[in-house]
Design a protein around this motif. Structure first.
Motif, PDB file in Angstrom:
ATOM      1  N   ASP A 196      10.130  22.740  28.563  1.00  0.00           N
ATOM      2  CA  ASP A 196       8.769  22.492  28.069  1.00  0.00           C
ATOM      3  C   ASP A 196       7.845  23.674  28.329  1.00  0.00           C
ATOM      4  O   ASP A 196       7.110  24.115  27.435  1.00  0.00           O
ATOM      5  CB  ASP A 196       8.189  21.233  28.712  1.00  0.00           C
ATOM      6  CG  ASP A 196       8.935  19.980  28.310  1.00  0.00           C
ATOM      7  OD1 ASP A 196       9.643  20.007  27.280  1.00  0.00           O
ATOM      8  OD2 ASP A 196       8.825  18.968  29.027  1.00  0.00           O
ATOM      9  N   THR A 244      12.387   9.552  31.848  1.00  0.00           N
ATOM     10  CA  THR A 244      11.233   9.399  32.740  1.00  0.00           C
ATOM     11  C   THR A 244       9.940   9.250  31.943  1.00  0.00           C
ATOM     12  O   THR A 244       8.971   8.668  32.432  1.00  0.00           O
ATOM     13  CB  THR A 244      11.107  10.602  33.696  1.00  0.00           C
ATOM     14  OG1 THR A 244      10.803  11.786  32.950  1.00  0.00           O
ATOM     15  CG2 THR A 244      12.397  10.818  34.467  1.00  0.00           C
ATOM     16  N   ARG A 245       9.935   9.750  30.721  1.00  0.00           N
ATOM     17  CA  ARG A 245       8.748   9.643  29.874  1.00  0.00           C
ATOM     18  C   ARG A 245       8.751   8.367  29.045  1.00  0.00           C
ATOM     19  O   ARG A 245       7.682   7.842  28.713  1.00  0.00           O
ATOM     20  CB  ARG A 245       8.670  10.861  28.943  1.00  0.00           C
ATOM     21  CG  ARG A 245       8.246  12.134  29.670  1.00  0.00           C
ATOM     22  CD  ARG A 245       8.326  13.358  28.799  1.00  0.00           C
ATOM     23  NE  ARG A 245       7.523  14.450  29.341  1.00  0.00           N
ATOM     24  CZ  ARG A 245       7.846  15.720  29.293  1.00  0.00           C
ATOM     25  NH1 ARG A 245       8.979  16.091  28.713  1.00  0.00           N
ATOM     26  NH2 ARG A 245       7.057  16.642  29.819  1.00  0.00           N
ATOM     27  N   ALA A 284      20.887  16.322  31.131  1.00  0.00           N
ATOM     28  CA  ALA A 284      19.635  16.675  31.808  1.00  0.00           C
ATOM     29  C   ALA A 284      18.430  16.439  30.910  1.00  0.00           C
ATOM     30  O   ALA A 284      17.362  16.020  31.373  1.00  0.00           O
ATOM     31  CB  ALA A 284      19.686  18.133  32.274  1.00  0.00           C
ATOM     32  N   MET A 285      18.578  16.711  29.620  1.00  0.00           N
ATOM     33  CA  MET A 285      17.495  16.446  28.670  1.00  0.00           C
ATOM     34  C   MET A 285      17.227  14.937  28.591  1.00  0.00           C
ATOM     35  O   MET A 285      16.071  14.484  28.651  1.00  0.00           O
ATOM     36  CB  MET A 285      17.848  16.991  27.289  1.00  0.00           C
ATOM     37  CG  MET A 285      17.856  18.491  27.189  1.00  0.00           C
ATOM     38  SD  MET A 285      16.176  19.171  27.230  1.00  0.00           S
ATOM     39  CE  MET A 285      16.450  20.782  26.500  1.00  0.00           C
ATOM     40  N   THR A 316      13.520  16.713  26.027  1.00  0.00           N
ATOM     41  CA  THR A 316      12.867  16.192  27.232  1.00  0.00           C
ATOM     42  C   THR A 316      11.946  15.014  26.948  1.00  0.00           C
ATOM     43  O   THR A 316      11.346  14.468  27.873  1.00  0.00           O
ATOM     44  CB  THR A 316      12.036  17.292  27.909  1.00  0.00           C
ATOM     45  OG1 THR A 316      10.953  17.661  27.040  1.00  0.00           O
ATOM     46  CG2 THR A 316      12.885  18.515  28.232  1.00  0.00           C
ATOM     47  N   ALA A 344      16.882  22.454  30.596  1.00  0.00           N
ATOM     48  CA  ALA A 344      16.021  21.268  30.635  1.00  0.00           C
ATOM     49  C   ALA A 344      14.814  21.433  31.548  1.00  0.00           C
ATOM     50  O   ALA A 344      13.694  21.067  31.191  1.00  0.00           O
ATOM     51  CB  ALA A 344      16.847  20.050  31.056  1.00  0.00           C
ATOM     52  N   GLU A 345      15.046  21.995  32.742  1.00  0.00           N
ATOM     53  CA  GLU A 345      13.966  22.065  33.721  1.00  0.00           C
ATOM     54  C   GLU A 345      12.827  22.970  33.260  1.00  0.00           C
ATOM     55  O   GLU A 345      11.664  22.712  33.524  1.00  0.00           O
ATOM     56  CB  GLU A 345      14.521  22.548  35.063  1.00  0.00           C
ATOM     57  CG  GLU A 345      13.509  22.419  36.199  1.00  0.00           C
ATOM     58  CD  GLU A 345      14.141  22.646  37.557  1.00  0.00           C
ATOM     59  OE1 GLU A 345      13.446  23.198  38.438  1.00  0.00           O
ATOM     60  OE2 GLU A 345      15.319  22.280  37.745  1.00  0.00           O
ATOM     61  N   ARG A 394      17.841  12.640  30.758  1.00  0.00           N
ATOM     62  CA  ARG A 394      17.231  12.147  32.003  1.00  0.00           C
ATOM     63  C   ARG A 394      15.735  12.409  32.019  1.00  0.00           C
ATOM     64  O   ARG A 394      14.940  11.530  32.403  1.00  0.00           O
ATOM     65  CB  ARG A 394      17.897  12.799  33.218  1.00  0.00           C
ATOM     66  CG  ARG A 394      19.243  12.226  33.571  1.00  0.00           C
ATOM     67  CD  ARG A 394      19.680  12.654  34.959  1.00  0.00           C
ATOM     68  NE  ARG A 394      19.817  14.095  35.094  1.00  0.00           N
ATOM     69  CZ  ARG A 394      20.937  14.775  34.829  1.00  0.00           C
ATOM     70  NH1 ARG A 394      22.011  14.120  34.400  1.00  0.00           N
ATOM     71  NH2 ARG A 394      21.002  16.077  34.991  1.00  0.00           N
ATOM     72  N   GLN A 395      15.338  13.611  31.616  1.00  0.00           N
ATOM     73  CA  GLN A 395      13.903  13.905  31.584  1.00  0.00           C
ATOM     74  C   GLN A 395      13.186  13.016  30.579  1.00  0.00           C
ATOM     75  O   GLN A 395      12.096  12.512  30.842  1.00  0.00           O
ATOM     76  CB  GLN A 395      13.678  15.382  31.249  1.00  0.00           C
ATOM     77  CG  GLN A 395      13.980  16.318  32.392  1.00  0.00           C
ATOM     78  CD  GLN A 395      13.149  17.600  32.333  1.00  0.00           C
ATOM     79  OE1 GLN A 395      12.023  17.601  31.837  1.00  0.00           O
ATOM     80  NE2 GLN A 395      13.689  18.679  32.844  1.00  0.00           N
ATOM     81  N   ASP A 433      21.505  21.758  29.215  1.00  0.00           N
ATOM     82  CA  ASP A 433      21.390  21.150  30.534  1.00  0.00           C
ATOM     83  C   ASP A 433      20.687  22.102  31.499  1.00  0.00           C
ATOM     84  O   ASP A 433      19.811  21.706  32.259  1.00  0.00           O
ATOM     85  CB  ASP A 433      22.772  20.769  31.067  1.00  0.00           C
ATOM     86  CG  ASP A 433      23.210  19.397  30.585  1.00  0.00           C
ATOM     87  OD1 ASP A 433      22.349  18.499  30.506  1.00  0.00           O
ATOM     88  OD2 ASP A 433      24.400  19.223  30.275  1.00  0.00           O
TER      89      ASP A 433
END
Length: 247
Positions: free
Chosen positions: A12, A77-78, A70-71, A46, A8-9, A73-74, A5
Motif C-alpha cells: 500500500d 483484517t479490513r 499474505a495479501m 490487501t 504485501a507488507e 490475510r491483510q 507475499d
C-alpha cells in the motif's frame, strides 16, 4: 514477476496508499449500477480498495478473493469474514452468484492470453445475467507519462501487454460480456522518481529486466544521471472498461 507475499507488507505504501485506493474505488463504482447488491473483487490484494467499495454503499455486500496468502490475510483484517483465498482462474463461487465483479490491476500480471481468457471466463461465470464486470486495461501504457524516465526506459525489451483493451474486449465477448462503459482514474502517489525507478529495477519490477542483468544495470546507470533524483514525475492515469453479461 514480483513475489506478492513478500510485497504485501509494503504494497500500500509503495503504491499511493489511501488516495490511490479512493480514486480506484470511485471509478469502479461509477461503472456499477446503483441497484447492485453483491460485488466480487477478484485479486483484491490487501483489501485497501475493497474496503472502500464496501463502505461506499450501504446496501452493497462486497467479497474479496486473492491467491497470495499474505495479501489475503491483510485484506481479511479490513473486511473480516468477507475475504477468500483462491485462484482467479478457478473461483470458488456458484454460477451467477454476483451482481457485479471487478478485477483491478490483475490481467496485466498473467502468463499469457489463455490465462486472460480463463480469468475473464470465471468472472463471467459467477456474474448473473445482466450483471457488470469491471477491469483495468492497458496498465503498462498508463505508466508512460512522457517523462525523462520514460525516454530512458523506451529502449528496454518490450513485454507483452496481456491487458490490451482490444484483447480484453475480445476475451469478454467470447464469454458473453458486451462493452458497457469506460472510466479513468489517477494513480495518486505513483509518479516515478529516478531513484525510485532504480530501486524498482533492482527488485524485479520490470519483467524483461531481471535484477542483476547487465542490461538492467545499464538502465540504472542512465537513470542515475537524470536531474532531480527524488522528484516524482507525473502520476499515471489508469483505464477501466466495463462489460454487461448478456441474458
Amino acid at each position: 514477476m514480483l513475489d506478492y507475499d513478500k510485497e504485501a507488507e509494503r504494497y500500500d505504501a509503495s503504491r499511493g496508499g489511501e488516495p490511490r485506493a479512493a480514486a480506484a474505488a470511485e471509478a469502479v463504482l461509477s461503472l456499477v449500477p446503483p441497484d447492485t447488491r453483491s460485488l466480487l473483487d477478484v485479486a483484491c490484494g490487501t483489501g485497501i480498495v475493497t474496503r472502500r467499495l464496501a463502505a461506499a454503499r450501504e446496501d452493497l455486500r462486497v467479497t474479496g478473493v486473492d491467491l497470495a496468502p499474505a495479501m489475503a490475510r491483510q485484506a481479511s483484517t479490513r473486511l473480516p469474514g468477507a475475504v477468500v483465498r483462491a485462484d482467479s482462474r478457478r473461483l470458488p463461487f456458484r454460477d451467477g452468484q454476483f451482481d457485479a465483479v471487478c478485477s483491478v490491476w490483475l490481467l496485466h500480471l498473467v502468463a499469457g492470453p489463455a490465462e486472460v481468457r480463463a480469468i475473464v471466463g470465471e468472472c463471467a461465470r459467477v456474474l448473473r445475467p445482466g450483471g457488470i464486470y469491471v477491469t483495468t486495461v492497458d496498465k503498462a501504457a498508463s505508466h508512460n507519462v512522457g517523462s525523462d524516465i520514460d525516454v530512458v526506459l523506451s529502449s528496454r525489451p518490450p513485454s507483452p501487454a496481456r491487458d490490451a483493451a482490444a484483447d480484453v474486449e475480445s476475451a469478454a465477448a467470447a464469454h458473453g460480456l458486451l462493452p458497457a462503459g469506460q472510466a479513468r482514474f489517477t494513480g495518486h502517489g505513483q509518479g516515478r522518481s529516478p531513484r525510485r525507478t532504480i530501486a524498482d529495477l533492482r527488485r524485479g519490477w520490470f519483467v524483461t529486466l531481471p535484477p542483476g542483468d547487465p542490461l538492467a544495470d545499464g538502465f540504472a546507470t542512465r537513470l542515475a544521471h537524470l536531474p532531480d533524483q527524488e522528484r516524482p514525475r507525473p502520476d499515471p492515469v489508469f483505464s477501466l472498461r466495463s462489460f454487461r453479461k448478456a441474458g
